[in-house]
Design a protein around this motif. Structure first.
Motif, PDB file in Angstrom:
ATOM      1  N   ASP A  71      11.768 -16.181  58.827  1.00 54.06           N
ATOM      2  CA  ASP A  71      10.662 -16.078  59.786  1.00 54.06           C
ATOM      3  C   ASP A  71      10.887 -17.002  60.973  1.00 54.06           C
ATOM      4  O   ASP A  71      10.677 -16.624  62.130  1.00 54.06           O
ATOM      5  CB  ASP A  71       9.335 -16.442  59.116  1.00 54.06           C
ATOM      6  CG  ASP A  71       8.888 -15.422  58.087  1.00 54.06           C
ATOM      7  OD1 ASP A  71       9.620 -14.447  57.870  1.00 54.06           O
ATOM      8  OD2 ASP A  71       7.810 -15.606  57.517  1.00 54.06           O
ATOM      9  N   ASP A  72      11.285 -18.221  60.698  1.00 54.83           N
ATOM     10  CA  ASP A  72      11.559 -19.193  61.756  1.00 54.83           C
ATOM     11  C   ASP A  72      12.606 -18.643  62.716  1.00 54.83           C
ATOM     12  O   ASP A  72      12.463 -18.750  63.935  1.00 54.83           O
ATOM     13  CB  ASP A  72      12.036 -20.511  61.122  1.00 54.83           C
ATOM     14  CG  ASP A  72      12.533 -21.517  62.142  1.00 54.83           C
ATOM     15  OD1 ASP A  72      11.843 -21.736  63.148  1.00 54.83           O
ATOM     16  OD2 ASP A  72      13.620 -22.090  61.924  1.00 54.83           O
ATOM     17  N   ARG A 102       4.706  -9.937  65.775  1.00 55.33           N
ATOM     18  CA  ARG A 102       3.984 -11.183  66.070  1.00 55.33           C
ATOM     19  C   ARG A 102       4.812 -12.076  66.981  1.00 55.33           C
ATOM     20  O   ARG A 102       4.301 -12.638  67.955  1.00 55.33           O
ATOM     21  CB  ARG A 102       3.649 -11.941  64.783  1.00 55.33           C
ATOM     22  CG  ARG A 102       2.531 -11.323  63.962  1.00 55.33           C
ATOM     23  CD  ARG A 102       2.064 -12.253  62.850  1.00 55.33           C
ATOM     24  NE  ARG A 102       1.442 -13.434  63.394  1.00 55.33           N
ATOM     25  CZ  ARG A 102       1.847 -14.684  63.175  1.00 55.33           C
ATOM     26  NH1 ARG A 102       2.918 -14.912  62.434  1.00 55.33           N
ATOM     27  NH2 ARG A 102       1.212 -15.706  63.689  1.00 55.33           N
ATOM     28  N   ALA A 103       6.088 -12.204  66.686  1.00 54.41           N
ATOM     29  CA  ALA A 103       6.958 -13.035  67.511  1.00 54.41           C
ATOM     30  C   ALA A 103       7.100 -12.442  68.913  1.00 54.41           C
ATOM     31  O   ALA A 103       7.025 -13.161  69.924  1.00 54.41           O
ATOM     32  CB  ALA A 103       8.332 -13.174  66.853  1.00 54.41           C
ATOM     33  N   GLN A 115      -2.292 -10.283  54.851  1.00 54.83           N
ATOM     34  CA  GLN A 115      -1.252 -10.159  55.863  1.00 54.83           C
ATOM     35  C   GLN A 115       0.126 -10.263  55.233  1.00 54.83           C
ATOM     36  O   GLN A 115       1.075  -9.627  55.676  1.00 54.83           O
ATOM     37  CB  GLN A 115      -1.427 -11.245  56.932  1.00 54.83           C
ATOM     38  CG  GLN A 115      -0.503 -11.111  58.134  1.00 54.83           C
ATOM     39  CD  GLN A 115      -0.785  -9.862  58.954  1.00 54.83           C
ATOM     40  OE1 GLN A 115      -1.900  -9.359  58.971  1.00 54.83           O
ATOM     41  NE2 GLN A 115       0.234  -9.344  59.630  1.00 54.83           N
ATOM     42  N   HIS A 116       0.239 -11.098  54.186  1.00 52.25           N
ATOM     43  CA  HIS A 116       1.503 -11.263  53.472  1.00 52.25           C
ATOM     44  C   HIS A 116       1.207 -11.404  51.984  1.00 52.25           C
ATOM     45  O   HIS A 116       0.092 -11.720  51.586  1.00 52.25           O
ATOM     46  CB  HIS A 116       2.255 -12.503  53.963  1.00 52.25           C
ATOM     47  CG  HIS A 116       2.694 -12.412  55.388  1.00 52.25           C
ATOM     48  ND1 HIS A 116       3.720 -11.594  55.796  1.00 52.25           N
ATOM     49  CD2 HIS A 116       2.225 -13.027  56.505  1.00 52.25           C
ATOM     50  CE1 HIS A 116       3.881 -11.714  57.101  1.00 52.25           C
ATOM     51  NE2 HIS A 116       2.988 -12.564  57.557  1.00 52.25           N
ATOM     52  N   PHE A 164       8.196  -5.164  58.602  1.00 53.51           N
ATOM     53  CA  PHE A 164       7.744  -6.543  58.492  1.00 53.51           C
ATOM     54  C   PHE A 164       6.973  -6.948  59.753  1.00 53.51           C
ATOM     55  O   PHE A 164       7.468  -6.786  60.874  1.00 53.51           O
ATOM     56  CB  PHE A 164       8.956  -7.442  58.293  1.00 53.51           C
ATOM     57  CG  PHE A 164       8.662  -8.880  57.971  1.00 53.51           C
ATOM     58  CD1 PHE A 164       7.679  -9.223  57.064  1.00 53.51           C
ATOM     59  CD2 PHE A 164       9.391  -9.892  58.561  1.00 53.51           C
ATOM     60  CE1 PHE A 164       7.424 -10.544  56.745  1.00 53.51           C
ATOM     61  CE2 PHE A 164       9.156 -11.218  58.267  1.00 53.51           C
ATOM     62  CZ  PHE A 164       8.168 -11.538  57.358  1.00 53.51           C
ATOM     63  N   SER A 165       5.779  -7.482  59.587  1.00 57.49           N
ATOM     64  CA  SER A 165       4.876  -7.733  60.716  1.00 57.49           C
ATOM     65  C   SER A 165       5.302  -8.877  61.623  1.00 57.49           C
ATOM     66  O   SER A 165       4.859  -8.956  62.775  1.00 57.49           O
ATOM     67  CB  SER A 165       3.462  -8.015  60.197  1.00 57.49           C
ATOM     68  OG  SER A 165       3.442  -9.185  59.379  1.00 57.49           O
ATOM     69  N   GLU A 166       6.177  -9.768  61.136  1.00 53.43           N
ATOM     70  CA  GLU A 166       6.529 -10.929  61.943  1.00 53.43           C
ATOM     71  C   GLU A 166       7.360 -10.576  63.180  1.00 53.43           C
ATOM     72  O   GLU A 166       7.387 -11.339  64.146  1.00 53.43           O
ATOM     73  CB  GLU A 166       7.270 -11.968  61.096  1.00 53.43           C
ATOM     74  CG  GLU A 166       6.438 -12.562  59.971  1.00 53.43           C
ATOM     75  CD  GLU A 166       5.143 -13.191  60.483  1.00 53.43           C
ATOM     76  OE1 GLU A 166       5.195 -14.284  61.073  1.00 53.43           O
ATOM     77  OE2 GLU A 166       4.070 -12.579  60.290  1.00 53.43           O
ATOM     78  N   TYR A 167       8.021  -9.427  63.171  1.00 55.88           N
ATOM     79  CA  TYR A 167       8.757  -9.022  64.373  1.00 55.88           C
ATOM     80  C   TYR A 167       7.781  -8.857  65.535  1.00 55.88           C
ATOM     81  O   TYR A 167       7.983  -9.411  66.628  1.00 55.88           O
ATOM     82  CB  TYR A 167       9.512  -7.707  64.165  1.00 55.88           C
ATOM     83  CG  TYR A 167      10.354  -7.604  62.923  1.00 55.88           C
ATOM     84  CD1 TYR A 167      11.057  -8.702  62.431  1.00 55.88           C
ATOM     85  CD2 TYR A 167      10.468  -6.403  62.234  1.00 55.88           C
ATOM     86  CE1 TYR A 167      11.838  -8.599  61.285  1.00 55.88           C
ATOM     87  CE2 TYR A 167      11.244  -6.289  61.095  1.00 55.88           C
ATOM     88  CZ  TYR A 167      11.915  -7.378  60.628  1.00 55.88           C
ATOM     89  OH  TYR A 167      12.680  -7.272  59.490  1.00 55.88           O
ATOM     90  N   GLU A 203       4.163 -13.014  71.199  1.00 55.35           N
ATOM     91  CA  GLU A 203       4.041 -14.381  71.711  1.00 55.35           C
ATOM     92  C   GLU A 203       4.676 -14.554  73.089  1.00 55.35           C
ATOM     93  O   GLU A 203       4.262 -15.414  73.863  1.00 55.35           O
ATOM     94  CB  GLU A 203       4.677 -15.385  70.736  1.00 55.35           C
ATOM     95  CG  GLU A 203       3.801 -15.754  69.576  1.00 55.35           C
ATOM     96  CD  GLU A 203       4.269 -17.013  68.869  1.00 55.35           C
ATOM     97  OE1 GLU A 203       5.288 -17.599  69.295  1.00 55.35           O
ATOM     98  OE2 GLU A 203       3.611 -17.413  67.897  1.00 55.35           O
ATOM     99  N   PHE A 236      11.314 -15.938  65.198  1.00 58.16           N
ATOM    100  CA  PHE A 236      10.609 -16.506  66.342  1.00 58.16           C
ATOM    101  C   PHE A 236      11.572 -17.223  67.289  1.00 58.16           C
ATOM    102  O   PHE A 236      11.433 -17.151  68.513  1.00 58.16           O
ATOM    103  CB  PHE A 236       9.507 -17.455  65.867  1.00 58.16           C
ATOM    104  CG  PHE A 236       8.268 -16.742  65.407  1.00 58.16           C
ATOM    105  CD1 PHE A 236       7.177 -16.611  66.242  1.00 58.16           C
ATOM    106  CD2 PHE A 236       8.192 -16.191  64.139  1.00 58.16           C
ATOM    107  CE1 PHE A 236       6.025 -15.941  65.837  1.00 58.16           C
ATOM    108  CE2 PHE A 236       7.062 -15.523  63.709  1.00 58.16           C
ATOM    109  CZ  PHE A 236       5.974 -15.393  64.564  1.00 58.16           C
TER     110      PHE A 236
END
Length: 344
Positions: A75-76, A102-103, A4-5, A97-100, A106, A79
């Protein structure tokens, strides 16, 4: 090996890690000393407002400290931004970037993806503009984009910022890798910062300190910064991270050396991988995207080298890989291993 990363190497051992985009020059001596000296501070709670660090950043970024929010890595902040504004509909690019996503997931946000194509070298073009209508609450763009490394043209950044302003869309521009780029400031959205714009930056990769999580957001208005500050945990940045950040901002010579080194090594690595038979895509920063045969990642792992298999990025498929730019000798070793795997 699909991850994933990048950077997840603890279970592997004895390898050269090209999967994580960390500054190959290593942590600056001044930051290392600051971290050691900060040990005595761990018996106290950290400053929840990062007062000294934000003041230093204000001078560094030439903006009011009230428009800066510090976090436990970029990342923090991604979110915290999403949870602060709880958008109903978002626009992001793919691959990115996958965290966009993912956040956004949520908070139950509806996500629309703007597909970046191989035919266009995964570059962002003006065909994103019609999608930025009044129904979009938040838009994430990344320059240079991760994992493609493509920069967004300044004139397009201006148009995106203006369109988001017009439609009251929050625009988050991730510039965490822009300081690796020669002349990177000319590619920043900073010149077009408006009251709906947020810029993300991080110390993690640039100063080779991923174990000390530290990032910050530059906001175009106090309205944005105050909402973000109220989101997430109260003590989001450790005392050690704050001291490390303050020390890092004094490392001007280190930054100049980093850019010079990476500009040279990026060109070397791109040229040699192309010569070895890989399709290398135009990019910048301290990593590059290339296309090769299926299974190359596993073959390189048997050679003691870990690169990032990009199948987990939406918009990419089997055969796409991202590699960090490391030291010259390590880059030579990567190219030699790729040649053996592809050509025998």
């Amino acid at each position: 090996m699909i991850q994933q990363h990048g950077g997840n190497i603890e279970q592997l051992g004895g390898i050269i890690d090209f999967s994580a985009n960390i500054n190959p020059l290593g942590i600056p001596d001044g930051v290392r000393r600051a971290v050691a000296e900060a040990v005595d501070s761990i018996e106290k709670y950290p400053d929840p407002y990062c007062t000294e660090l934000r003041m230093k950043l204000a001078g560094h970024e030439h903006i009011s400290a009230g428009c800066i929010v510090c976090g436990n890595g970029a990342d923090d902040l991604i979110f915290r931004i999403v949870h602060a504004f709880r958008p109903a509909r978002a626009l992001i690019c793919a691959p990115t970037f996958s965290e966009y996503s993912r956040a956004l997931s949520e908070v139950g946000c509806e996500i629309t993806e703007h597909l970046l194509t191989e035919e266009n070298g995964f570059g962002l073009t003006e065909n994103i503009l019609p999608k930025l209508d009044s129904s979009v609450d938040i838009c994430f763009i990344c320059t240079p984009n991760n994992p493609t490394g493509r920069l967004t043209a300044p004139d397009l950044l201006k148009k995106i910022a203006e369109k988001c302003m017009e439609n009251e869309t929050i625009l988050v521009c991730d510039e965490c890798f822009l300081d690796f780029v020669s002349g990177g400031e000319s590619f920043s959205i900073r010149r077009f910062l408006n009251k709906n714009c947020i810029i993300l930056k991080a110390f993690t990769k640039l100063y080779a300190m991923p174990g000390i999580r530290l990032g910050y957001a530059i906001c175009g208005s106090s309205r944005l910064s105050e909402r973000i500050k109220e989101s997430g945990q109260f003590w989001s940045v450790s005392a050690i991270a704050q001291k490390a950040g303050i020390a890092a901002l004094a490392e001007r010579e280190y930054l100049a050396k980093t850019v010079q080194f990476l500009t040279q090594e990026y060109s070397f690595l791109a040229r040699e991988l192309s010569s070895a038979g890989a399709k290398v895509f135009e990019g910048a920063a301290n990593y590059l995207l290339f296309k090769s045969r299926s299974g190359l990642g596993e073959a390189l792992l048997s050679e003691g080298i870990l690169i990032r298999d990009c199948q987990s990025f939406h918009g990419l498929s089997d055969g796409f890989f991202r590699t960090a730019v490391r030291t010259h000798n390590e880059n030579i070793r990567l190219v030699s291993a790729v040649r053996r795997c592809l050509n025998g």
